[in-house]
Design a protein around this motif. Sequence first.
Motif, PDB file in Angstrom:
ATOM      1  N   HIS A  27      17.104  46.847  25.773  1.00 22.27           N
ATOM      2  CA  HIS A  27      17.331  46.022  27.503  1.00 22.27           C
ATOM      3  C   HIS A  27      16.098  45.444  27.264  1.00 22.27           C
ATOM      4  CE1 HIS A  27      15.366  50.299  27.222  1.00 22.27           C
ATOM      5  NE2 HIS A  27      14.677  49.548  28.450  1.00 22.27           N
ATOM      6  N   VAL A  28      16.181  44.459  28.212  1.00 23.17           N
ATOM      7  CA  VAL A  28      14.863  42.904  28.415  1.00 23.17           C
ATOM      8  C   VAL A  28      14.386  43.664  29.896  1.00 23.17           C
ATOM      9  CG1 VAL A  28      16.572  41.881  28.890  1.00 23.17           C
ATOM     10  CG2 VAL A  28      14.547  41.049  28.363  1.00 23.17           C
TER      11      VAL A  28
ATOM     12  N   MET B 202       4.614  36.353  26.159  1.00 23.91           N
ATOM     13  CA  MET B 202       4.209  36.504  26.884  1.00 23.91           C
ATOM     14  C   MET B 202       3.123  34.924  27.580  1.00 23.91           C
ATOM     15  SD  MET B 202       1.379  40.126  27.023  1.00 23.91           S
ATOM     16  CE  MET B 202       1.487  39.579  25.330  1.00 23.91           C
ATOM     17  N   ASP B 203       3.140  34.223  28.231  1.00 19.40           N
ATOM     18  CA  ASP B 203       2.683  32.371  28.861  1.00 19.40           C
ATOM     19  C   ASP B 203       1.852  32.796  30.154  1.00 19.40           C
ATOM     20  OD1 ASP B 203       4.500  32.226  31.068  1.00 19.40           O
ATOM     21  OD2 ASP B 203       5.673  32.099  30.065  1.00 19.40           O
ATOM     22  N   ASN B 204       1.733  31.682  30.454  1.00 21.65           N
ATOM     23  CA  ASN B 204       0.597  31.534  30.368  1.00 21.65           C
ATOM     24  C   ASN B 204       1.185  30.500  31.937  1.00 21.65           C
ATOM     25  OD1 ASN B 204       0.486  29.120  29.817  1.00 21.65           O
ATOM     26  ND2 ASN B 204      -2.125  28.704  29.222  1.00 21.65           N
ATOM     27  N   GLY B 205       2.485  30.534  31.738  1.00 23.05           N
ATOM     28  CA  GLY B 205       3.030  29.538  32.908  1.00 23.05           C
ATOM     29  C   GLY B 205       2.622  29.821  34.510  1.00 23.05           C
TER      30      GLY B 205
ATOM     31  N   THR C 155       3.757  35.385  32.859  1.00 23.38           N
ATOM     32  CA  THR C 155       5.441  36.209  32.822  1.00 23.38           C
ATOM     33  C   THR C 155       5.304  36.314  31.307  1.00 23.38           C
ATOM     34  OG1 THR C 155       6.735  34.194  33.702  1.00 23.38           O
ATOM     35  CG2 THR C 155       8.139  35.875  32.424  1.00 23.38           C
ATOM     36  N   LYS C 156       6.147  37.945  31.909  1.00 23.21           N
ATOM     37  CA  LYS C 156       5.936  38.389  30.497  1.00 23.21           C
ATOM     38  C   LYS C 156       7.633  39.474  30.226  1.00 23.21           C
ATOM     39  CE  LYS C 156       4.191  42.958  28.648  1.00 23.21           C
ATOM     40  NZ  LYS C 156       3.141  44.437  28.671  1.00 23.21           N
ATOM     41  N   VAL C 157       8.138  39.237  29.048  1.00 29.38           N
ATOM     42  CA  VAL C 157       9.443  39.393  28.584  1.00 29.38           C
ATOM     43  C   VAL C 157       9.488  40.182  28.004  1.00 29.38           C
ATOM     44  CG1 VAL C 157      12.022  39.092  28.493  1.00 29.38           C
ATOM     45  CG2 VAL C 157      10.668  37.240  29.491  1.00 29.38           C
ATOM     46  N   THR C 158       9.619  41.817  27.934  1.00 31.42           N
ATOM     47  CA  THR C 158       9.908  42.926  26.922  1.00 31.42           C
ATOM     48  C   THR C 158      10.662  43.046  26.965  1.00 31.42           C
ATOM     49  OG1 THR C 158       7.799  43.737  28.298  1.00 31.42           O
ATOM     50  CG2 THR C 158       8.487  45.296  26.507  1.00 31.42           C
TER      51      THR C 158
ATOM     52  N   ILE D  47       1.463  30.442  24.040  1.00 29.83           N
ATOM     53  CA  ILE D  47       2.333  31.655  24.551  1.00 29.83           C
ATOM     54  C   ILE D  47       2.337  32.959  23.947  1.00 29.83           C
ATOM     55  CG2 ILE D  47       5.036  32.772  23.881  1.00 29.83           C
ATOM     56  CD1 ILE D  47       5.868  29.826  24.209  1.00 29.83           C
ATOM     57  N   THR D  48       1.427  33.758  24.149  1.00 27.90           N
ATOM     58  CA  THR D  48       1.411  35.257  23.379  1.00 27.90           C
ATOM     59  C   THR D  48       2.809  36.318  22.560  1.00 27.90           C
ATOM     60  OG1 THR D  48      -0.927  35.446  24.416  1.00 27.90           O
ATOM     61  CG2 THR D  48      -0.307  37.037  22.462  1.00 27.90           C
ATOM     62  N   LEU D  49       2.479  36.789  21.327  1.00 25.55           N
ATOM     63  CA  LEU D  49       3.774  37.557  21.071  1.00 25.55           C
ATOM     64  C   LEU D  49       2.960  38.890  20.989  1.00 25.55           C
ATOM     65  CD1 LEU D  49       5.480  34.616  19.111  1.00 25.55           C
ATOM     66  CD2 LEU D  49       6.176  35.902  21.298  1.00 25.55           C
ATOM     67  N   GLU D  50       3.092  40.200  20.739  1.00 27.30           N
ATOM     68  CA  GLU D  50       2.806  41.143  20.796  1.00 27.30           C
ATOM     69  C   GLU D  50       3.922  42.355  20.888  1.00 27.30           C
ATOM     70  OE1 GLU D  50       0.297  44.568  22.632  1.00 27.30           O
ATOM     71  OE2 GLU D  50      -0.153  42.117  23.255  1.00 27.30           O
ATOM     72  N   VAL D  51       3.908  43.224  19.160  1.00 30.89           N
ATOM     73  CA  VAL D  51       4.630  43.668  19.244  1.00 30.89           C
ATOM     74  C   VAL D  51       4.268  45.593  19.269  1.00 30.89           C
ATOM     75  CG1 VAL D  51       6.706  44.958  17.556  1.00 30.89           C
ATOM     76  CG2 VAL D  51       5.716  42.445  17.609  1.00 30.89           C
TER      77      VAL D  51
END
Length: 483
Positions: free
Chosen positions: A463-464, A414-417, A474-477, A398-402
């Motif tokens: 908002h998401v 973001m993940d590599n699922g 998947t990438k959730v922002t 899992i990658t966390l980026e801001v």
Amino acid sequence: MTIKNRFLTSYIGGIVIASISILAILCIVFYVTTGTVPTPKTWYQTFTKQRSLSPEEELAYVELRNIAKTNPDQLLEKGLATDLQKMEKKSLGVVIRHDESILYYSKGLVEKSLVVHFPVFDTNNIETKGTIDNAGRMYRYIKFDFYYSDLSKGSILVLKKENNLLEFFTKWGITISIVIILVSITAMLFLNQLLHRTIIKPLENLGQFMSELRGESLQSKTPALPANTAKEVQQLTANFESMRTTLLASIQEQQNLENNRKELVASISHDLKTPITSIIGYIEGLQEGIADTPAKQEKYLQTIHSKSIALNRLIEELFLYSKLDAEAVPFYFERIQLEKFLVHMSEEFQLDNRDVQFQISVREDIYASIDRMQMNRAINNLFENSLKFKKTDEPLCITLEVTANADMLEIHVMDNGQGIAESQLPYVFDHFYRGEAARTFTTGGSGLGLAIVKQIVEKHQGHVEIQSKLQYGTKVTIILARA
């Protein structure tokens, strides 16, 4: 009383008040000037008989009166014409009458008119002043009546032409008053018609439209207004149209909420029934002795325990979702450094999931105003989703980026699922949506995780968004305001 009648009454009242005010002013001026209370009689006398004479008129009158008193027959002599012409050079008119005939009259006067309008003979000379009409021209006069030596009646008039304004009002005053009244009535009717067209009629149309507005007729738009409609009526119509649109949207929203409620009840019933049915089946198996060995009994009990935990988690998430939807969950915002917050969350998640790898990229100077507990719950739900749908042949990363600009920041998870099919992306934030062909507990999900994430983020005025592709992760922002 209708608006139309109220306008009509106001017009008439305005004309009456203006007329009374003008009349009152004239009466006051008349009283101050003459010292008498104005009446129709005094007004008439003022304009017709009570004209003061100039010194020239007085002098000419005195000379002619002396002749009439001492030697009246001299007025019959032609030699007097020279003296009369001297008087006429002072813009005066002289008329001498013998019985019913005119012996002499100044140039510019009309004899026939003099005969018709000549004042009545008065032996006592009581009414000596007045105004006379001569062929449409107004003259003020002073008169002296006498008898010739043969006892025939005689009269002398000294005339002075009235000024144009006074002559105009004396002659045309009544006509002008009638014309003004007619013009006022015409203007009043015109304005009344104009108001009927620009105010009354549009209001009547709007009122009729409102009385017929119910049910499906809400779809009908408010009637169009003429271009010259009053601004207030246009504003009222615009406000009503806005209200109709809002009401229509509210009804539509109510219908959507009702559909969502039915769907929610159906989803809850299904998701609760599945684990409960499984639990009942395993308990009956224990009661009926199907699990006849300690190993089977242990397996049954473990299954009952896991299903109960899943059921309890579903109830907790459903309770939280309902409270968030009803805005019954209090939020306590504080300014938090995102780097420490995300690092702490990842470390806490790794305590129970040591195989999960985290990569964190965030600057130390980025802060956000968030509710620590609720945002922790939202991001943790994203971690749980990534864990449920990880690939079986490689560890979860899992990658966390801001990223941030002057006003806003974006938290990327973001993940590599396994990823999500593109056709399912529009629905992943709906409650009880799991993207599976059969609604089972294979992945252990309730279908409320992402719906709760969306609600929590929106309570933070953010908002998401989500991006995903099958087998590519998947990438959730999460987009929030920067603090």
